[in-house]
Design a protein around this motif. Sequence first.
Motif, PDB file in Angstrom:
ATOM      1  N   GLY A 184       2.248   2.409  -3.308  1.00 20.02           N
ATOM      2  CA  GLY A 184       1.191   2.729  -4.006  1.00 20.02           C
ATOM      3  C   GLY A 184      -0.010   1.796  -4.779  1.00 20.02           C
ATOM      4  O   GLY A 184      -0.615   2.172  -5.592  1.00 20.02           O
ATOM      5  N   ILE A 185       0.231   0.531  -4.312  1.00 19.47           N
ATOM      6  CA  ILE A 185      -0.640  -0.476  -4.749  1.00 19.47           C
ATOM      7  C   ILE A 185      -1.964  -0.135  -4.167  1.00 19.47           C
ATOM      8  O   ILE A 185      -2.109   0.150  -3.209  1.00 19.47           O
ATOM      9  N   SER A 186      -3.255  -0.039  -4.997  1.00 18.71           N
ATOM     10  CA  SER A 186      -4.477   0.315  -4.669  1.00 18.71           C
ATOM     11  C   SER A 186      -5.065  -0.629  -3.577  1.00 18.71           C
ATOM     12  O   SER A 186      -4.873  -1.818  -3.800  1.00 18.71           O
ATOM     13  N   ARG A 201       0.796  -1.187   0.154  1.00 15.35           N
ATOM     14  CA  ARG A 201      -0.023   0.096  -0.026  1.00 15.35           C
ATOM     15  C   ARG A 201       1.071   1.315  -0.055  1.00 15.35           C
ATOM     16  O   ARG A 201       0.544   2.268  -0.646  1.00 15.35           O
TER      17      ARG A 201
END
Lengths: 394, 230
Positions: free
Chosen positions: A298-300, A295
């Motif tokens: 930047g992994i949604s 997270r």
Amino acid sequence: MLILRYSARELLRHPIRSGLAILGVAVACAMLLDMLMLGGGLNSSFESLLTTAGYELRVAPAGTLPFDTGATISGLQDVRDGMQSLEEIDGVAPVLGANLLLEAAGSPRVFVLGVDPADQGIYRLELGGEPGSAAPGETGIVIDRELAGLGLAIGDTMTLRAPGSFADARSRSGRFMVVGVADFLYSSVGERSAAVSIGTLAAITGQADQASLMMVRLTRGANQEYVVGRLRTDFPGLEIASVGQLVERAAQRLSYFRQLAVILGTVSLIVTTLLIGTIMAISINDRYGTIAALRAIGISRRSLVAAFALESLLLSLAAAAIGLALGLLVAGRLESILSDFPGLPAAIRFFVLEPTRVALAATGVITAGVLAALVPATRAMNAPIATTLHREEP
Amino acid sequence: MTGTARREDALVEAREVTREYRLKGDLIQAVRGISLEIQAGDFLAIVGPSGSGKSTLLHLLGAVDTPTDGTIYLDGTDVTSMSDPQRARFRLEHVGLVFQRFHLLPMLTATENVELPMAEAGVSRRDRRNRAVELLERVGLANRMRHRPGEISGGQRQRVAVARALANRPSLLLADEPTGELDQATSGEMLELFQSLNEDGTSIAVATHDLTLAAGARKRLTLVDGRIRE
């Protein structure tokens, strides 16, 4: 997508854990499938049995449906003529049933059905001809595979006599020539059945102009409800029911089977949800730090939840595939045990395999599995990234 | 991206940033009214004792965490007023993060780990594969591309993590105790890698206990009790 590939491979990282979870859910899936098959199987099997011969209505002495050889309809010919006078009725097939004894070692009991060979829905000929096709001077009889198993074949003769219970027919018996071998639709397992013309049987049992049951075939497009109503008015002493009504009555009597199926099916779904939920909770909990890191880079949330849902989906799919096969195996075994249930037609199936039920079981397990993953996944998504980053992982 | 553009010259501008949180009922002030700027091309080491707020400040600067008070501009954008999904997207595109515990995905190869942020950003498979190969070569892992994290050393894992952090060409590379799990020799190699990346134009901020690593940075900032010590 790469994150989905990761979740698929994650299952292989703990093969024993994943394997045990799959097996556990597979057992639950097997149980669910069996309960779905059992829940509707008896009804659909019973309906299929009643409609297979093409007669839409059943007529019997009041209170004796579905079938009771003890009570009979008197004045058969008049009743039959009366019914056939209705333009909606295409045919009326009377059936007289009696237990007779075969004159052979051990005097085996034979359930003999008296029918009108030209209009009957009791058996399907497999070999030979109808009772009326015997050689001149002989009385024809159609036997089932059980009697054929005693060594009787087409062309053989056999003698049947009424047992002592027929007070006025104690001495009556008949000698028959086997003219055909048939599949008797309503025989129970192990029961020996035979069919002769109704007049012949009536002569032996002393039940002239009587029938135990009448099967009524309607003309195409006839209004079933109207005909039932009309017959009930015209013949108030008889019980008249459509196949649908009989199925409904049977369903009421067998409602405890359905309740059992609903309860056990629900338990299976709960077990599936708990098993997959537990496995996914453990799996996600093990990866809290990594999830926080993903997270952070930047992994949604959507991608991560999709990844966990995929993990759960793969677990559920594997479990469903094994579970359905296992369920069919168990159903086959249970069917062979239950089909020996006394008094039930052998054609009745407790577990009926229908694609919709298989699909329902698979969908139930897969949906429960995927939903079960959402709770731990959502928890992980809501954990604060900064503090979770430092969480120890095994 | 939402936010108000403020300064064109500063890559990062933090104004009176405070971060408080509650721990078992007690109010903890991890960062207290810090203001700082990081210019493009800087290599900043944030040092200080344990609990001084180094990691918290780093997370705030990287939009991983939000301050209780104050404003942070990164690449001219106010990251403190963004929603969670907006900040996630912003981090994906503007910030590279390296963690003490690497946090690589064990079932993916080094190349796939580096590709991950690019896949999330929607880079095509071929482009991200080329970029991953280029980055792994850049960090000295040309011969470890198809290895999984469990098959390579700690130092090599951290290099993969650095390559992953650089995948989407971030404006700022943030590293939180990047040598915390490495031996001295490997830590030295990591410093050389950071210096080399910085010389190539990568802006770097590192929170560290490692004095050698701190000494190798161009600028140092010392935190004590959540405040900058001059």
